[in-house]
Design a protein around this motif. Structure first.
Motif, mmCIF file in Angstrom:
data_model
loop_
_atom_site.group_PDB
_atom_site.id
_atom_site.type_symbol
_atom_site.label_atom_id
_atom_site.label_comp_id
_atom_site.label_asym_id
_atom_site.label_seq_id
_atom_site.Cartn_x
_atom_site.Cartn_y
_atom_site.Cartn_z
ATOM 1 N N GLY A 35 -27.440 48.454 -2.128
ATOM 2 C CA GLY A 35 -28.342 47.936 -3.140
ATOM 3 C C GLY A 35 -28.539 48.829 -4.347
ATOM 4 N N ALA A 36 -28.616 50.143 -4.127
ATOM 5 C CA ALA A 36 -28.820 51.062 -5.246
ATOM 6 C C ALA A 36 -27.652 51.009 -6.224
ATOM 7 N N LYS A 37 -26.445 50.891 -5.685
ATOM 8 C CA LYS A 37 -25.264 50.773 -6.538
ATOM 9 C C LYS A 37 -25.291 49.458 -7.316
ATOM 10 N N ALA A 38 -25.816 48.404 -6.670
ATOM 11 C CA ALA A 38 -25.903 47.109 -7.334
ATOM 12 C C ALA A 38 -26.832 47.182 -8.549
ATOM 13 N N ILE A 39 -27.966 47.866 -8.384
ATOM 14 C CA ILE A 39 -28.916 48.026 -9.490
ATOM 15 C C ILE A 39 -28.281 48.836 -10.625
ATOM 16 N N GLU A 40 -27.584 49.898 -10.256
ATOM 17 C CA GLU A 40 -26.898 50.731 -11.244
ATOM 18 C C GLU A 40 -25.854 49.918 -12.004
ATOM 19 N N PHE A 41 -25.136 49.067 -11.263
ATOM 20 C CA PHE A 41 -24.113 48.223 -11.887
ATOM 21 C C PHE A 41 -24.744 47.256 -12.885
ATOM 22 N N CYS A 42 -25.893 46.662 -12.509
ATOM 23 C CA CYS A 42 -26.572 45.703 -13.376
ATOM 24 C C CYS A 42 -26.992 46.344 -14.704
ATOM 25 N N ARG A 43 -27.336 47.605 -14.662
ATOM 26 C CA ARG A 43 -27.734 48.305 -15.890
ATOM 27 C C ARG A 43 -26.553 48.434 -16.858
ATOM 28 N N GLN A 44 -25.346 48.486 -16.311
ATOM 29 C CA GLN A 44 -24.159 48.677 -17.143
ATOM 30 C C GLN A 44 -23.507 47.362 -17.539
ATOM 31 N N SER A 45 -23.470 46.420 -16.612
ATOM 32 C CA SER A 45 -22.806 45.141 -16.877
ATOM 33 C C SER A 45 -23.485 44.058 -16.047
ATOM 34 N N LEU A 46 -24.309 43.250 -16.695
ATOM 35 C CA LEU A 46 -25.148 42.290 -15.976
ATOM 36 C C LEU A 46 -24.336 41.074 -15.507
ATOM 37 N N PRO A 47 -24.323 40.797 -14.207
ATOM 38 C CA PRO A 47 -23.613 39.616 -13.698
ATOM 39 C C PRO A 47 -24.485 38.362 -13.809
ATOM 40 N N ASP A 48 -23.860 37.218 -13.656
ATOM 41 C CA ASP A 48 -24.604 35.958 -13.604
ATOM 42 C C ASP A 48 -25.098 35.689 -12.192
ATOM 43 N N VAL A 49 -24.244 36.015 -11.217
ATOM 44 C CA VAL A 49 -24.541 35.763 -9.802
ATOM 45 C C VAL A 49 -24.213 37.005 -8.992
ATOM 46 N N ILE A 50 -25.071 37.328 -8.032
ATOM 47 C CA ILE A 50 -24.805 38.424 -7.099
ATOM 48 C C ILE A 50 -24.730 37.865 -5.691
ATOM 49 N N LEU A 51 -23.638 38.179 -4.987
ATOM 50 C CA LEU A 51 -23.531 37.885 -3.559
ATOM 51 C C LEU A 51 -23.963 39.149 -2.835
ATOM 52 N N MET A 52 -25.115 39.100 -2.179
ATOM 53 C CA MET A 52 -25.790 40.302 -1.684
ATOM 54 C C MET A 52 -25.913 40.299 -0.162
#
Length: 201
Positions: A35-52
Motif C-alpha cells: 500500500g505505501a508504494k501505491a500511495i507513492e506511485f499515485c503522487r507521481q502518476s495518478l491512475p484511473d483505477v487501482i486493483l488493490m
C-alpha cells in the motif's frame, strides 16, 4: 483507462499486467508490492483505477485505500483477494473501495468489471453484499415507485445512461433521482445503496 496493480505477489502483478494490457482501452501504468508504494506511485502518476490486494506487508490494502481516497477521491479502487472475508470487505467499503473481486475471476469478466467500475458502477458480489452490512437505517418503502425502479437497476449494475434508456427518461432525471434517493436513505454513493438494498431484502 490507466490502471495500477497493487499486490505483494509478483506473479499476480505480472499476470494481471499482461492479461489486462491486451484490452485496447486499458493501460497498466505500473505495479506496487504494498500500500505505501501505491500511495507513492499515485503522487507521481495518478491512475484511473487501482486493483488493490487486501492483505499485504508494510501497508495493507484497506489502509492504503483509505489514504488514497482521502487524497484522490476520483480514483476508483477494486479490492482483490483469494478468499471471502466479510470483515475485511466491510472495512474496505468503509475505507472507500467501490469494487471487490475474487482473484480467480475469469480475465474477460474481470475486464468487464473494471470497465463498469471506471464508469461509476459499484462492483460487488451479490451474495457477499447480503452479509457485510448491518440491517439498519431508513427503509426502502419510503421511496416512490420510480425511485425503486431506478434503485433496482443500479443494483443490477446498469449505468445512468443504461437506466435512462430502459426507463425512457433522461440521464439528468436518473442522476437527480439518485441524489434524492441517497439523501432519503442517508447513504453516500451507489456502493452503499447496493449494500443497503441487499440487506433489506
Amino acid at each position: 483507462m490507466k490502471i495500477l496493480i497493487v499486490d505483494d505477489d509478483p506473479l499476480v502483478c505480472q499476470s494481471l499486467q499482461v492479461l489486462l494490457s491486451r484490452e485496447k482501452d486499458m493501460q497498466v501504468i505500473g505495479t506496487a508490492a504494498h500500500g505505501a508504494k501505491a500511495i507513492e506511485f499515485c503522487r507521481q502518476s495518478l491512475p484511473d483505477v487501482i486493483l488493490m490486494d487486501i492483505r499485504m506487508p508494510v501497508m495493507d490494502g484497506i489502509s492504503a485505500t483509505r489514504q488514497i481516497k482521502e487524497q484522490w477521491p476520483q480514483v476508483r479502487i477494486m479490492m482483490l483477494t483469494t478468499f471471502r472475508d466479510e470483515q475485511k470487505i466491510r472495512l474496505a467499503i468503509v475505507a472507500g473501495a467501490e469494487g471487490y473481486l475474487i482473484k480467480s475471476t475469469e480475465v474477460s469478466n474481470m475486464a468487464h468489471q473494471v470497465r463498469a467500475l471506471f464508469s461509476g458502477t459499484s462492483v460487488m458480489d451479490a451474495d457477499l453484499l447480503k452479509n457485510i452490512m448491518q440491517p439498519e437505517g431508513p427503509c426502502l418503502e419510503q421511496l416512490t415507485p420510480r425511485e425503486k425502479d431506478i434503485v433496482e437497476l443500479v443494483v443490477q449494475g446498469l449505468s445512468n445512461k443504461e437506466i435512462a434508456e430502459q426507463l425512457y427518461i433522461s440521464e439528468g432525471t436518473v442522476r437527480n433521482t439518485l441524489s434524492v434517493v441517497l439523501e432519503k436513505l442517508q447513504l453516500r454513493d451507489r456502493t452503499q445503496l447496493a449494500i443497503h438494498y441487499w440487506r433489506k431484502l
